[in-house]
Design an enzyme around this catalytic site. Structure first.
Site, PDB file in Angstrom:
ATOM      1  N   GLU A   1      12.237   7.531  -4.053  1.00 20.06           N
ATOM      2  CA  GLU A   1      12.451   8.018  -2.683  1.00 20.06           C
ATOM      3  C   GLU A   1      11.829   6.966  -1.772  1.00 20.06           C
ATOM      4  OE1 GLU A   1      14.064  10.759  -1.940  1.00 20.06           O
ATOM      5  OE2 GLU A   1      14.169  11.740  -3.879  1.00 20.06           O
TER       6      GLU A   1
ATOM      7  N   CYS B   1       9.813   8.929   6.731  1.00 24.95           N
ATOM      8  CA  CYS B   1      10.983   8.287   6.115  1.00 24.95           C
ATOM      9  C   CYS B   1      12.253   8.694   6.837  1.00 24.95           C
ATOM     10  CB  CYS B   1      11.053   8.632   4.632  1.00 24.95           C
ATOM     11  SG  CYS B   1      11.017  10.400   4.306  1.00 24.95           S
TER      12      CYS B   1
HETATM   13  P1  NAD Z   1       3.655   2.103  -0.316  1.00 27.88           P
HETATM   14  O1  NAD Z   1       4.889   1.672  -1.026  1.00 27.88           O
HETATM   15  O2  NAD Z   1       2.780   1.066   0.262  1.00 27.88           O
HETATM   16  O3  NAD Z   1       2.722   2.952  -1.308  1.00 27.88           O
HETATM   17  C1  NAD Z   1       3.213   4.067  -1.991  1.00 27.88           C
HETATM   18  C2  NAD Z   1       2.408   4.295  -3.259  1.00 27.88           C
HETATM   19  O4  NAD Z   1       2.665   3.233  -4.183  1.00 27.88           O
HETATM   20  C3  NAD Z   1       0.902   4.327  -3.044  1.00 27.88           C
HETATM   21  O5  NAD Z   1       0.362   5.369  -3.803  1.00 27.88           O
HETATM   22  C4  NAD Z   1       0.462   2.964  -3.589  1.00 27.88           C
HETATM   23  O6  NAD Z   1      -0.868   2.931  -4.039  1.00 27.88           O
HETATM   24  C5  NAD Z   1       1.428   2.786  -4.726  1.00 27.88           C
HETATM   25  N1  NAD Z   1       1.609   1.401  -5.195  1.00 27.88           N
HETATM   26  C6  NAD Z   1       1.405   0.235  -4.519  1.00 27.88           C
HETATM   27  N2  NAD Z   1       1.695  -0.820  -5.310  1.00 27.88           N
HETATM   28  C7  NAD Z   1       2.098  -0.319  -6.495  1.00 27.88           C
HETATM   29  C8  NAD Z   1       2.559  -0.912  -7.714  1.00 27.88           C
HETATM   30  N3  NAD Z   1       2.663  -2.221  -7.879  1.00 27.88           N
HETATM   31  N4  NAD Z   1       2.918  -0.080  -8.730  1.00 27.88           N
HETATM   32  C9  NAD Z   1       2.860   1.257  -8.587  1.00 27.88           C
HETATM   33  N5  NAD Z   1       2.423   1.871  -7.467  1.00 27.88           N
HETATM   34  C10 NAD Z   1       2.050   1.086  -6.423  1.00 27.88           C
HETATM   35  O7  NAD Z   1       4.130   3.153   0.796  1.00 27.88           O
HETATM   36  P2  NAD Z   1       3.292   3.871   1.942  1.00 27.88           P
HETATM   37  O8  NAD Z   1       2.933   2.869   2.994  1.00 27.88           O
HETATM   38  O9  NAD Z   1       2.226   4.722   1.384  1.00 27.88           O
HETATM   39  O10 NAD Z   1       4.412   4.863   2.529  1.00 27.88           O
HETATM   40  C11 NAD Z   1       5.356   4.480   3.472  1.00 27.88           C
HETATM   41  C12 NAD Z   1       6.713   4.226   2.868  1.00 27.88           C
HETATM   42  O11 NAD Z   1       7.140   5.353   2.112  1.00 27.88           O
HETATM   43  C13 NAD Z   1       7.781   4.035   3.936  1.00 27.88           C
HETATM   44  O12 NAD Z   1       8.657   3.007   3.554  1.00 27.88           O
HETATM   45  C14 NAD Z   1       8.513   5.368   3.941  1.00 27.88           C
HETATM   46  O13 NAD Z   1       9.832   5.327   4.438  1.00 27.88           O
HETATM   47  C15 NAD Z   1       8.465   5.723   2.495  1.00 27.88           C
HETATM   48  N6  NAD Z   1       8.662   7.168   2.319  1.00 27.88           N
HETATM   49  C16 NAD Z   1       9.817   7.609   1.754  1.00 27.88           C
HETATM   50  C17 NAD Z   1      10.057   8.962   1.620  1.00 27.88           C
HETATM   51  C18 NAD Z   1      11.332   9.491   1.010  1.00 27.88           C
HETATM   52  O14 NAD Z   1      11.376  10.650   0.645  1.00 27.88           O
HETATM   53  N7  NAD Z   1      12.377   8.689   0.888  1.00 27.88           N
HETATM   54  C19 NAD Z   1       9.090   9.878   2.058  1.00 27.88           C
HETATM   55  C20 NAD Z   1       7.929   9.370   2.648  1.00 27.88           C
HETATM   56  C21 NAD Z   1       7.712   8.020   2.751  1.00 27.88           C
END
Ligand code: NAD
Length: 491
Positions: A232, A266
């Site tokens: 997502e 999002c």
């Molecule tokens: P992010 O991608 O920076 O982090 C998300 C998660 O991934 C965190 O828990 C982080 O620690 C983890 N992570 C980071 N590097 C990783 C790796 N190499 N391997 C595995 N996990 C890792 O996102 P964010 O800044 O927390 O959230 C914002 C983003 O999320 C925006 O792009 C937003 O659109 C998206 N989002 C999408 C939805 C949806 O349902 N489509 C919902 C909410 C947020």
């Protein structure tokens, strides 16, 4: 062992801290979750759902604590946190408590031409589900995959965002207190290194919610391990305002949808396409809406803080890029100076070229470009020009037309005459296409994602069907099969 400190982005104050999980310990947590899977998956679904009902009641009883924790870690207003995180999560849990049994029912199938064979699909839980979640809805977003996986019969290892570890810890505590069982929900804490360790550990299915860039890395790792992954990811959602729309309502929805969690949602409205005939009237209604919005300091605010300095930098870069390319900023366009915290003024931009960063990438801030289009066709084409495809909305007085236009959009979800509501509608799937993701949450598909559909056939007459039709020994010749083909498929 390290420590993760949680800071309120509104005030800059430290809210609390948790111990991080050393990446090399993640595999052990997964081993324990696998042991717990034996008992949890063997528990009859009604009993599992009864325990999830208890979990729901506990969340309702402790809703204030959840909302306050979310508010403290994200800078949201506690009332907003209660609505967005607690109530929407309760709705999801309530939905699966009521519907999961039906969604996972055995489905019998037709077996023509093997009339002596019965066939059915069983939904078998996959095992241990790894859940990695973002910071912006830190209770709701981990809860959706967690509850879906639990209802399906999987156990869960959850890695919440490092920005909101206290909310993650609270989910683990509530799961324990609800009596779901030891190691049925395990919470591990840390940043990308711990997330990465979870992806590489022996989990059977992964749910990742977060940015497209990280999602891609998670998918690559899942691909190497050949495990299914639900992604997502980000969005760049379009709102289409057609000439027969209720412009007042559309303008209010645009202002709210673009500034929800300061645009860090999002399904935030990120682009508006307005049909020429009503462009001026809509824009002036939208300007009035933006004039009422208050970002940042003071007791009353509508637009909260930007989560990190880096994210604020992205917002500034996107606005500067649009201005350089000739766009005009009608409202906002700058940081809000406050003693503490980080805020960006609600920003309305026009004359933005289609190749500007804010039109092609996710801005994730309270910034809204409004674009004039000739007609419905041009609005659809412009909306579909994005590489993302998460959510979108269509505004028209004619509901049938709305649905017709919705079906032309290349997005996972669409709302007609509303925005963002699909996320709170657990009966239908939620997910994106293109850069917005793979697979879906919610609906029947959202729970079946944690199962592998197992097809089972039963030979009804005691004689194997393959022998009955002549496929098994002794072998039949070509003429026999050709005659059978003509008999069965000549119609
Ligand atoms: P992010 O991608 O920076 O982090 C998300 C998660 O991934 C965190 O828990 C982080 O620690 C983890 N992570 C980071 N590097 C990783 C790796 N190499 N391997 C595995 N996990 C890792 O996102 P964010 O800044 O927390 O959230 C914002 C983003 O999320 C925006 O792009 C937003 O659109 C998206 N989002 C999408 C939805 C949806 O349902 N489509 C919902 C909410 C947020």
């Amino acid at each position: 062992m390290g420590t993760l400190v949680s800071v309120n982005p509104r005030t800059g104050e430290t809210v609390g801290s948790v111990e991080t999980t050393p990446p090399e310990r993640v595999a052990e947590v997964v081993v324990r979750a696998r042991r717990a899977f034996e008992a949890w998956s063997g528990t009859p679904i009604r009993e599992r759902l009864a325990r999830l009902r208890g979990f729901k009641r506990l969340i309702l009883d402790r809703g204030d604590e959840v909302a306050e924790t979310v508010a403290a870690e994200t800078g949201k207003d506690p009332a907003d946190a209660y609505l967005q995180d607690v109530l929407v999560a309760l709705n999801v849990v309530a939905h699966y408590v009521r519907r999961a049994e039906r969604y996972l029912e055995v489905r019998s199938a037709r077996t023509w031409p093997f009339v002596t064979t019965a066939a059915a699909t069983f939904f078998r839980p996959r095992g241990v589900a790894g859940v990695i979640s973002p910071w912006n809805y830190p209770f709701l977003l981990p809860m959706i995959p967690t509850v879906s996986a639990l209802a399906a019969g999987c156990t869960v290892v959850l890695k919440p965002s490092e920005v909101t570890p206290l909310t993650g810890e609270l989910i683990g505590r509530l799961a324990d207190e609800a009596g779901l069982g030891t190691d049925v929900v395990s919470v591990i804490q840390g940043g990308g290194d711990v997330g990465s360790a979870l992806v590489e550990a022996d989990v059977d299915v992964l749910s990742f919610t977060g940015s497209t860039a990280v999602g891609r890395r998670v998918a690559e790792a899942a691909g190497r391990r050949l495990i299914p992954v639900i992604l997502e990811l980000g969005g760049n959602d379009a709102m289409l305002v057609l000439e027969d729309a209720d412009l007042g309502r559309a303008a209010r929805a645009a202002a709210w949808g673009a500034t929800l969690v300061a645009g860090q949602t999002c399904v935030a409205v990120e682009r508006v396409y307005v049909v020429d005939e009503v462009y001026d009237e809509f824009l002036s209604a939208l300007e009035s809406q933006f004039d009422r919005l208050n970002a940042g300091g003071g007791d009353r605010w509508d637009v909260g803080p930007i989560i990190t300095e880096a994210q604020l930098g992205v917002v500034e870069r996107h606005v500067a890029d649009a201005v350089e390319r000739g766009a005009k900023v009608l409202r906002g366009g700058h940081r809000v100076e406050t003693k503490r915290g980080r805020f960006y003024a609600p920003t309305l931009v026009v004359d933005v070229p289609a190749d500007a960063l804010m039109m092609t990438e996710e801005t994730f801030g309270p910034v809204l470009p409004v674009v004039r289009v000739a007609d419905e066709d041009e609005a659809v084409a412009a909306a579909n020009s994005s590489a993302y495809g998460l959510h979108g909305s269509v505004w028209t007085a004619d509901k049938r037309r709305g649905v017709r236009v919705a079906r032309r959009l290349r997005t996972g979800t669409v709302a007609v005459n509303d925005v963002a509501v699909n996320f709170a509608t657990p009966g239908i799937p939620f997910g994106g296409v293109g850069l917005s993701g793979v697979g879906v949450a919610l609906g029947p598909e959202g729970i079946r994602a944690y199962c592998h559909p197992q097809g089972v056939t039963v030979s009804r007459l005691g004689v194997p069907t393959t022998q009955l039709v002549g496929a098994a020994l002794p072998r039949r010749g070509l003429r026999y099969w050709k005659a059978l083909g003509r008999l069965l498929y000549r119609w």
